[in-house]
Design an enzyme around this catalytic site. Structure first.
Site, mmCIF file in Angstrom:
data_model
loop_
_atom_site.group_PDB
_atom_site.id
_atom_site.type_symbol
_atom_site.label_atom_id
_atom_site.label_comp_id
_atom_site.label_asym_id
_atom_site.label_seq_id
_atom_site.Cartn_x
_atom_site.Cartn_y
_atom_site.Cartn_z
ATOM 1 N N ARG A 70 0.842 -1.188 0.000
ATOM 2 C CA ARG A 70 0.000 0.000 0.000
ATOM 3 C C ARG A 70 0.883 1.246 0.000
ATOM 4 N NH1 ARG A 70 -1.838 0.747 4.390
ATOM 5 N NH2 ARG A 70 -1.036 -1.073 5.479
ATOM 6 N N TYR A 198 -1.864 -3.554 -6.715
ATOM 7 C CA TYR A 198 -1.499 -4.335 -5.538
ATOM 8 C C TYR A 198 -2.521 -4.274 -4.396
ATOM 9 C CZ TYR A 198 1.162 -6.677 -2.031
ATOM 10 O OH TYR A 198 1.548 -7.580 -1.094
ATOM 11 N N GLY A 200 -4.251 -3.836 -1.050
ATOM 12 C CA GLY A 200 -5.149 -2.813 -0.534
ATOM 13 C C GLY A 200 -5.324 -1.600 -1.439
ATOM 14 N N LYS A 207 -9.494 -2.619 2.170
ATOM 15 C CA LYS A 207 -9.215 -1.463 3.006
ATOM 16 C C LYS A 207 -10.057 -0.257 2.592
ATOM 17 C CE LYS A 207 -6.731 -4.015 5.375
ATOM 18 N NZ LYS A 207 -5.339 -4.160 5.606
ATOM 19 N N HIS A 227 -9.906 -2.703 11.867
ATOM 20 C CA HIS A 227 -8.812 -3.524 11.328
ATOM 21 C C HIS A 227 -8.507 -4.622 12.346
ATOM 22 C CE1 HIS A 227 -4.437 -3.505 9.560
ATOM 23 N NE2 HIS A 227 -5.197 -4.392 8.966
ATOM 24 N N SER A 249 -0.837 -3.482 10.364
ATOM 25 C CA SER A 249 -0.464 -4.381 9.283
ATOM 26 C C SER A 249 0.842 -5.121 9.610
ATOM 27 C CB SER A 249 -0.280 -3.585 7.987
ATOM 28 O OG SER A 249 -1.472 -2.892 7.698
ATOM 29 N N CYS A 251 1.504 -7.266 11.887
ATOM 30 C CA CYS A 251 1.814 -7.394 13.319
ATOM 31 C C CYS A 251 1.162 -8.607 13.955
ATOM 32 C CB CYS A 251 1.409 -6.124 14.053
ATOM 33 S SG CYS A 251 2.484 -4.730 13.661
ATOM 34 N N ASP A 276 -8.560 -10.000 9.387
ATOM 35 C CA ASP A 276 -8.116 -8.648 9.021
ATOM 36 C C ASP A 276 -9.137 -7.549 9.312
ATOM 37 O OD1 ASP A 276 -5.836 -7.206 7.849
ATOM 38 O OD2 ASP A 276 -7.181 -6.708 6.210
ATOM 39 N N ARG A 368 2.418 -12.103 -0.545
ATOM 40 C CA ARG A 368 1.120 -12.476 0.027
ATOM 41 C C ARG A 368 0.553 -13.745 -0.592
ATOM 42 N NH1 ARG A 368 -1.216 -8.871 4.181
ATOM 43 N NH2 ARG A 368 0.427 -7.314 4.337
ATOM 44 N N ARG A 399 3.786 -3.800 17.510
ATOM 45 C CA ARG A 399 5.213 -4.132 17.665
ATOM 46 C C ARG A 399 5.888 -3.089 18.521
ATOM 47 N NH1 ARG A 399 7.634 -7.695 13.751
ATOM 48 N NH2 ARG A 399 5.911 -8.360 12.432
HETATM 49 P P1 GTP Z 1 -1.743 -7.723 7.557
HETATM 50 O O1 GTP Z 1 -2.263 -8.789 6.670
HETATM 51 O O2 GTP Z 1 -0.706 -6.864 6.899
HETATM 52 O O3 GTP Z 1 -2.812 -6.887 8.175
HETATM 53 O O4 GTP Z 1 -0.857 -8.447 8.717
HETATM 54 P P2 GTP Z 1 -1.242 -9.330 9.999
HETATM 55 O O5 GTP Z 1 -1.527 -8.425 11.148
HETATM 56 O O6 GTP Z 1 -2.266 -10.333 9.650
HETATM 57 O O7 GTP Z 1 0.147 -10.028 10.342
HETATM 58 P P3 GTP Z 1 0.612 -11.571 10.183
HETATM 59 O O8 GTP Z 1 -0.128 -12.501 11.093
HETATM 60 O O9 GTP Z 1 0.584 -11.915 8.744
HETATM 61 O O10 GTP Z 1 2.115 -11.486 10.694
HETATM 62 C C1 GTP Z 1 3.064 -10.624 10.112
HETATM 63 C C2 GTP Z 1 4.463 -11.019 10.487
HETATM 64 O O11 GTP Z 1 4.598 -11.046 11.911
HETATM 65 C C3 GTP Z 1 4.837 -12.409 9.992
HETATM 66 O O12 GTP Z 1 6.124 -12.359 9.452
HETATM 67 C C4 GTP Z 1 4.788 -13.257 11.221
HETATM 68 O O13 GTP Z 1 5.715 -14.321 11.160
HETATM 69 C C5 GTP Z 1 5.116 -12.280 12.354
HETATM 70 N N1 GTP Z 1 4.433 -12.683 13.610
HETATM 71 C C6 GTP Z 1 3.118 -12.985 13.744
HETATM 72 N N2 GTP Z 1 2.829 -13.384 15.011
HETATM 73 C C7 GTP Z 1 3.988 -13.308 15.696
HETATM 74 C C8 GTP Z 1 4.355 -13.585 17.064
HETATM 75 O O14 GTP Z 1 3.546 -13.982 17.902
HETATM 76 N N3 GTP Z 1 5.660 -13.380 17.407
HETATM 77 C C9 GTP Z 1 6.586 -12.928 16.497
HETATM 78 N N4 GTP Z 1 7.829 -12.755 16.913
HETATM 79 N N5 GTP Z 1 6.281 -12.677 15.199
HETATM 80 C C10 GTP Z 1 5.010 -12.855 14.806
HETATM 81 C C1 SPV Z 2 -2.565 -4.621 5.358
HETATM 82 O O1 SPV Z 2 -1.627 -3.978 4.873
HETATM 83 O O2 SPV Z 2 -3.048 -4.345 6.494
HETATM 84 C C2 SPV Z 2 -3.126 -5.767 4.619
HETATM 85 C C3 SPV Z 2 -2.706 -5.976 3.238
HETATM 86 O O3 SPV Z 2 -3.949 -6.475 5.154
HETATM 87 S S1 SPV Z 2 -3.464 -4.911 2.081
HETATM 88 O O4 SPV Z 2 -4.627 -5.576 1.539
HETATM 89 O O5 SPV Z 2 -2.503 -4.608 1.031
HETATM 90 O O6 SPV Z 2 -3.895 -3.696 2.757
HETATM 91 MN MN MN Z 3 -4.420 -5.759 7.274
#
Ligand code: GTP
Ligand code: SPV
Ligand code: MN
Length: 587
Positions: A70, A198, A200, A207, A227, A249, A251, A276, A368, A399
């Site tokens: 994004r 791409y 979002g 989004k 979110h 995102s 996290c 999400d 993704r 984070r």
């Molecule tokens: P979006 O789709 O962008 O909204 O992201 P999301 O919030 O769904 O994050 P996702 O679960 O895909 O995790 C993103 C990154 O954080 C990945 O590389 C994971 O491996 C890492 N991660 C997720 N959970 C944990 C955790 O509990 N501990 C650590 N250290 N890393 C984590």
């Molecule tokens: C985010 O960035 O929070 C996502 C991926 O879930 S996107 O659809 O590109 O926004």
């Molecule tokens: Mn997201």
């Protein structure tokens, strides 16, 4: 497909005249349509067919190298006055936006096909659900929207003769960031996006509609668009409690949404409702109810493995679109953090030769997967329930290397709203720009706010005031580090230990210890069975340092000023209370 809705037909005709495509195709969501589009994409090089024995129904898409996340600085909320958009989102006047983008759309689809995608966000037959229609010149977008939303008949049925749908116009344009704009017109229930293919930026149901436009509609209609992941946590006695989690995102939402409990948590189970986005409404019973408006997952690939997310690994073995991962010689895919060691050679996300000696990553950090929710083995039986699920707890997570304990509980809804309002997180690869920079991200919605943040917080307080059984609110942080820079907490499946404490708090059967910021788990209240976590590490994870917090309080004061003059007095009052408690706690 036959469409009789006059409002829809009139809009399609208007867009056709502007974009001047060679052909208009109405998408129906059928299997035949998918097969035709995939075939066209493969012959045009927009998709690469993966090894169909090992990864049946799976394809790889490589996006343009400058179109991989994004682009928040090119994303605008276009309200008649700047004040309605507020200080945190980018504002452009509706007239400027229409003039600029009309010029870019004019003839943009010459010689191309214009696809019309009617889609439903939310379960069929639900009062939560909303219809959108996306017009796009990208086959990749059509294929993704078919997975991420309910396309065709469910949408048209929900719409009937009404003109009440979000008008989502998308064109790839020339993919140049110079001519890329993602514009939202909340008053007109309209999104205009050009210049990106791409995630979002281009899958406008996600989004753009389900967060930016929906947050505006939610304020008007008295609900919340967030979110958030949504899960059901089942206890050994069979009782399921639902909770949501707002994390910025990349996290950890998808990972938490599909969590598999550790071995010694026999009888515990996590059911995935959403990973999400959540739409939340007060129910007649005074509880907060949630649906996931989406139908699939657009998840971060790097870091996904059998150890971190076994449910996802199993889910993405078939019928999955991969975007910007590495391609191995046998037609399978690889990424950093995969179960397999780095391949001796492969093609990186841009299709260039890659070896373990290469300096750059093989998969893009924001690569993704797109996959239907029906393929997730932990999908909740309530996933399609038009009533949604009743929420007992809300987690805010982000984070943070320091300051924020592993978990603590807010005193009440208002304090919880304040915790969400002041959320800060280190930036990730999900948006373009520097990674690891600390920024304020209220409710993990900074990039997705459809109106002024002060009004948005007021809507949270207003929704809360209509709840007789409001969810409890918690702050979590999986990312605190020790002196060696390593994460103190194992995360992933072990996050179950935190969920258990949260669920037990909801049942008034977990001990807490009061601090100046809220309630942290009492020393032995966090289940450490089967986990090699020393007392010292646990103390470091749960530590609340008043000196660190007095710095945080000053930074919050500055942020609350920048947030504008519509910040609710209740939020300022919570800040003053925190400041006083921290002052008292100082040595
Ligand atoms: P979006 O789709 O962008 O909204 O992201 P999301 O919030 O769904 O994050 P996702 O679960 O895909 O995790 C993103 C990154 O954080 C990945 O590389 C994971 O491996 C890492 N991660 C997720 N959970 C944990 C955790 O509990 N501990 C650590 N250290 N890393 C984590
Ligand atoms: C985010 O960035 O929070 C996502 C991926 O879930 S996107 O659809 O590109 O926004
Ligand atoms: Mn997201």
């Amino acid at each position: 497909m036959e469409i009789s809705n006059q409002h829809l037909l009139a809009w399609v005709e208007e867009v056709r005249r502007l974009c001047k495509p060679e052909q208009v195709v109405m998408c129906d969501g059928s299997e035949a349509e998918r097969e035709r589009l995939v075939k066209e994409c493969v012959s045009a090089g927009e998709l690469i067919a993966l090894n169909q024995d090992k990864l049946p129904g799976c394809y790889l898409h490589r996006s343009a190298p400058h179109d991989v996340a994004r682009t928040e600085q090119l994303t605008f909320v276009c309200t008649p006055t700047r004040a309605e958009t507020g200080t945190l989102a980018n504002w452009m006047s509706p007239e400027d936006a229409r003039t600029k983008l009309t010029a870019l759309y004019d003839g943009a689809m010459r010689g191309r096909v214009m696809y019309v995608i009617p889609f439903l966000m939310g379960p069929p037959g639900s009062t939560f659900s909303k219809v959108g229609v996306e017009i796009t010149d990208s086959r990749y977008v059509v294929l993704n929207m078919r997975i991420m939303t309910r396309v065709g008949a469910p949408a048209l049925q929900h719409l009937g003769d009404s003109g009440d749908f979000t008008r989502c116009l998308h064109s790839l344009g020339d993919l140049s960031p110079e001519r890329r704009f993602i514009c939202h017109f909340p008053q007109d229930n309209t999104v205009w996006s050009v210049g990106s293919g791409y995630g979002g930026n281009a899958l406008l149901g996600k989004k753009c509609m389900a967060l930016r436009i929906a947050s505006y509609l939610g304020r008007k209609e008295g609900w919340l668009a967030e979110h958030m992941l949504v899960v059901g946590v089942q206890r050994p006695d069979g009782k399921v409690r639902y909770l949501t989690g707002a994390f910025p995102s990349a996290c950890g939402k998808t990972n938490l949404a599909m969590l598999v409990p550790p071995q010694n948590f026999a009888g515990w189970k996590v059911w995935t409702v959403g990973d999400d986005i959540a739409w939340l409404r007060p129910g007649p019973d005074g509880r907060l109810w949630a649906v996931n408006p989406e139908a699939g997952f657009f998840g971060v690939v790097p870091g996904t493995s059998s150890k971190t997310n076994p449910n996802a690994m199993e889910m993405i073995r078939r019928n999955t679109i991969y975007t910007n991962v590495a391609l191995r010689p046998d037609g399978t895919v690889w990424w950093e953090g995969h179960d397999d060691p780095p391949p001796e050679r492969c093609l990186d996300w841009q299709g260039r030769e890659w070896t373990p000696a290469s300096k750059e990553k093989a998969a893009h950090p924001n690569s993704r997967f797109t996959v239907s929710a029906t393929q997730c083995r932990s999908i909740s039986p309530e996933f399609d329930n038009p009533r949604g699920v009743p929420i007992d707890a809300i987690l805010f997570g982000a984070r943070r290397r320091d300051t924020i304990p592993l978990v603590f509980e807010a005193r009440n809804w208002q304090h919880g709203t304040f915790l969400g309002a002041t959320l800060t997180s280190e930036t990730t690869a999900a948006a373009t720009g520097a990674v690891g920079v600390l920024r304020r991200d209220p409710m993990a919605m900074l990039p997705f706010l459809g109106y002024d943040v002060g009004d948005y917080w007021q809507n949270w307080l207003d929704v809360g005031s209509r709840l007789t059984r409001p969810p409890r609110v918690f702050r979590v942080n999986w990312f605190r580090t020790g002196p060696d820079g390593n994460f103190l907490w194992p995360g992933f499946g072990d996050n179950m230990r935190v969920l258990k404490w949260v669920i037990d708090r909801c049942d008034d059967r977990a001990a807490g210890s009061e601090t100046c910021i809220g309630t942290v788990p009492a020393r032995n209240a966090l289940d450490r069975q089967g986990l090699d976590l020393k007392d010292a590490a646990l103390d470091a994870l749960l530590r609340v340092d008043p000196v660190e917090w007095s710095q945080a309080v000053s930074a919050q004061a500055e942020f609350l000023v920048n947030a504008g003059d519509r910040v609710p007095p209740a939020i300022r009052a919570e800040h003053a209370r925190l400041a006083a408690r921290v002052r008292e706690a100082l040595p």
